[in-house]
Design a protein around this motif. Structure first.
Motif, PDB file in Angstrom:
ATOM      1  N   HIS A   1      -3.002  10.266   1.429  1.00 32.82           N
ATOM      2  CA  HIS A   1      -2.304  11.402   0.798  1.00 32.82           C
ATOM      3  C   HIS A   1      -1.339  12.219   1.675  1.00 32.82           C
ATOM      4  CE1 HIS A   1      -4.518  11.241  -3.390  1.00 32.82           C
ATOM      5  NE2 HIS A   1      -5.596  11.073  -2.561  1.00 32.82           N
TER       6      HIS A   1
ATOM      7  N   THR B   1      -5.497  17.058  -0.384  1.00 32.09           N
ATOM      8  CA  THR B   1      -4.853  16.129  -1.028  1.00 32.09           C
ATOM      9  C   THR B   1      -4.086  16.242  -2.180  1.00 32.09           C
ATOM     10  OG1 THR B   1      -6.783  15.646  -2.193  1.00 32.09           O
ATOM     11  CG2 THR B   1      -6.883  14.554  -0.134  1.00 32.09           C
ATOM     12  N   ASP B   2      -4.453  16.881  -3.266  1.00 30.78           N
ATOM     13  CA  ASP B   2      -3.974  16.985  -4.575  1.00 30.78           C
ATOM     14  C   ASP B   2      -2.968  18.378  -4.388  1.00 30.78           C
ATOM     15  OD1 ASP B   2      -5.336  14.909  -5.565  1.00 30.78           O
ATOM     16  OD2 ASP B   2      -6.624  16.286  -6.720  1.00 30.78           O
ATOM     17  N   HIS B   3      -3.276  19.064  -3.518  1.00 28.22           N
ATOM     18  CA  HIS B   3      -2.297  20.380  -3.291  1.00 28.22           C
ATOM     19  C   HIS B   3      -1.356  20.514  -1.997  1.00 28.22           C
ATOM     20  CE1 HIS B   3      -5.486  22.346  -6.230  1.00 28.22           C
ATOM     21  NE2 HIS B   3      -4.779  21.547  -6.763  1.00 28.22           N
ATOM     22  N   THR B   4      -1.251  19.415  -1.329  1.00 28.03           N
ATOM     23  CA  THR B   4      -0.534  19.137  -0.172  1.00 28.03           C
ATOM     24  C   THR B   4       0.485  18.207  -0.205  1.00 28.03           C
ATOM     25  OG1 THR B   4      -2.611  19.887   1.225  1.00 28.03           O
ATOM     26  CG2 THR B   4      -0.985  18.631   2.323  1.00 28.03           C
ATOM     27  N   PRO B   5       1.827  18.281  -0.095  1.00 29.02           N
ATOM     28  CA  PRO B   5       2.886  17.709  -0.248  1.00 29.02           C
ATOM     29  C   PRO B   5       2.749  16.742   1.068  1.00 29.02           C
ATOM     30  CG  PRO B   5       3.516  19.699   0.377  1.00 29.02           C
ATOM     31  CD  PRO B   5       2.296  19.858   0.008  1.00 29.02           C
ATOM     32  N   ASP B   6       3.760  15.699   1.092  1.00 30.00           N
ATOM     33  CA  ASP B   6       3.846  14.692   2.034  1.00 30.00           C
ATOM     34  C   ASP B   6       4.467  15.558   3.112  1.00 30.00           C
ATOM     35  OD1 ASP B   6       2.994  12.550   0.431  1.00 30.00           O
ATOM     36  OD2 ASP B   6       5.058  12.002  -0.110  1.00 30.00           O
ATOM     37  N   GLN B   7       4.069  14.997   4.398  1.00 34.82           N
ATOM     38  CA  GLN B   7       4.756  15.501   5.687  1.00 34.82           C
ATOM     39  C   GLN B   7       4.216  16.764   6.027  1.00 34.82           C
ATOM     40  OE1 GLN B   7       8.908  14.687   5.555  1.00 34.82           O
ATOM     41  NE2 GLN B   7       8.711  13.057   6.675  1.00 34.82           N
ATOM     42  N   SER B   8       3.164  17.389   5.311  1.00 34.86           N
ATOM     43  CA  SER B   8       2.445  18.401   5.884  1.00 34.86           C
ATOM     44  C   SER B   8       1.834  18.412   7.153  1.00 34.86           C
ATOM     45  CB  SER B   8       1.627  19.027   4.665  1.00 34.86           C
ATOM     46  OG  SER B   8       2.517  19.487   3.499  1.00 34.86           O
TER      47      SER B   8
ATOM     48  N   LYS C   1      -1.524  23.501   7.089  1.00 36.17           N
ATOM     49  CA  LYS C   1      -2.811  23.965   6.329  1.00 36.17           C
ATOM     50  C   LYS C   1      -4.042  24.300   7.303  1.00 36.17           C
ATOM     51  CE  LYS C   1      -1.601  23.543   1.711  1.00 36.17           C
ATOM     52  NZ  LYS C   1      -2.468  22.687   0.934  1.00 36.17           N
TER      53      LYS C   1
ATOM     54  N   THR D   1       4.985  22.882   6.475  1.00 34.12           N
ATOM     55  CA  THR D   1       3.550  23.937   6.220  1.00 34.12           C
ATOM     56  C   THR D   1       2.341  23.318   6.874  1.00 34.12           C
ATOM     57  OG1 THR D   1       4.408  25.012   4.216  1.00 34.12           O
ATOM     58  CG2 THR D   1       2.055  25.432   4.903  1.00 34.12           C
TER      59      THR D   1
END
Length: 217
Positions: A216, A178-185, A135, A133
């Motif tokens: 993050h 940061t908090d709402h974004t998973p790795d490899q985004s 952002k 995904t």
């Protein structure tokens, strides 16, 4: 011959006209407006007092230098004009950028910002993990969504503009990427002159975005 053209017309009959661009369509409305005091604020371009495009002297000088070189219009390599790409990356990242000087930054010449995003979107769709995904800021230029969606990428929006202050929602932006974004985004950042708000982070805020992104994302 009419009988030969008929099947071709039926072939294209299912193609629907796309919606007009909300921003560029303002140009047509502006031209049709008879008010002598009208001012076009739709497209971000320099204008003179008569509303005509104003070409910067630096651009005219660059044009003159190119013409003086008597270029042969030979095809460029697939990644573009090497000298231009090198100069552009040094301008963007700085001549003392360690990743750039160690050869860890890849760059290619593309057609415009939107064209560059579409090339990047196709590249990421091909080589990033499936289902990745991207952002994008809220709001952003409408075509950005199309670039990524048409390339097969999903997109989500992160907080950016705060209407109550007419400025940057820095805390909300940081929380979302940061908090709402998973790795490899993937996170799309407007490096300057954010489109369409014109609101940019300060140098201190950019440093904070950079530092937290390394941790993050």
């Amino acid at each position: 011959h009419p009988q030969l053209l008929a099947p071709a017309r039926r072939f294209w009959a299912g193609v629907q006209q796309g919606p007009p661009d909300a921003i560029l369509g303002l140009n047509d409305l502006f031209k049709a407006d008879p008010n002598p005091k009208k001012v076009s604020l739709g497209v971000g371009a320099y204008r003179d007092n008569d509303g005509k495009p104003w070409v910067l002297s630096s651009v005219r000088e660059a044009e003159s230098r190119l013409l003086a070189q008597n270029c042969d219009h030979e095809y460029l390599p697939i990644t573009g004009l090497g000298g231009f790409v090198d100069a552009a990356t040094k301008l963007a990242f700085g001549e003392e950028c360690e990743p750039l000087n160690s050869g860890r930054i890849a760059a290619t010449q593309v057609l415009s910002g939107t064209g560059g995003l579409r090339v990047a979107a196709n590249f990421m769709e091909k080589f990033m993990p499936k289902g990745v995904t991207i952002k994008i800021p809220n709001p952003t230029w409408a075509n950005h969504k199309n670039c990524f969606q048409d390339a097969g990428l999903s997109w989500e929006m992160y907080r950016y503009y705060d209407p109550s202050t007419k400025g940057l929602d820095y805390d909300g932006m940081i929380e979302d990427i940061t908090d709402h974004t998973p790795d490899q985004s993937i996170v799309l950042l407007h490096s300057c002159a954010h489109n369409p708000t014109g609101v940019d982070p300060t140098p201190t805020q950019w440093q904070g975005i950079s530092d937290l992104s390394l941790i993050h994302i």
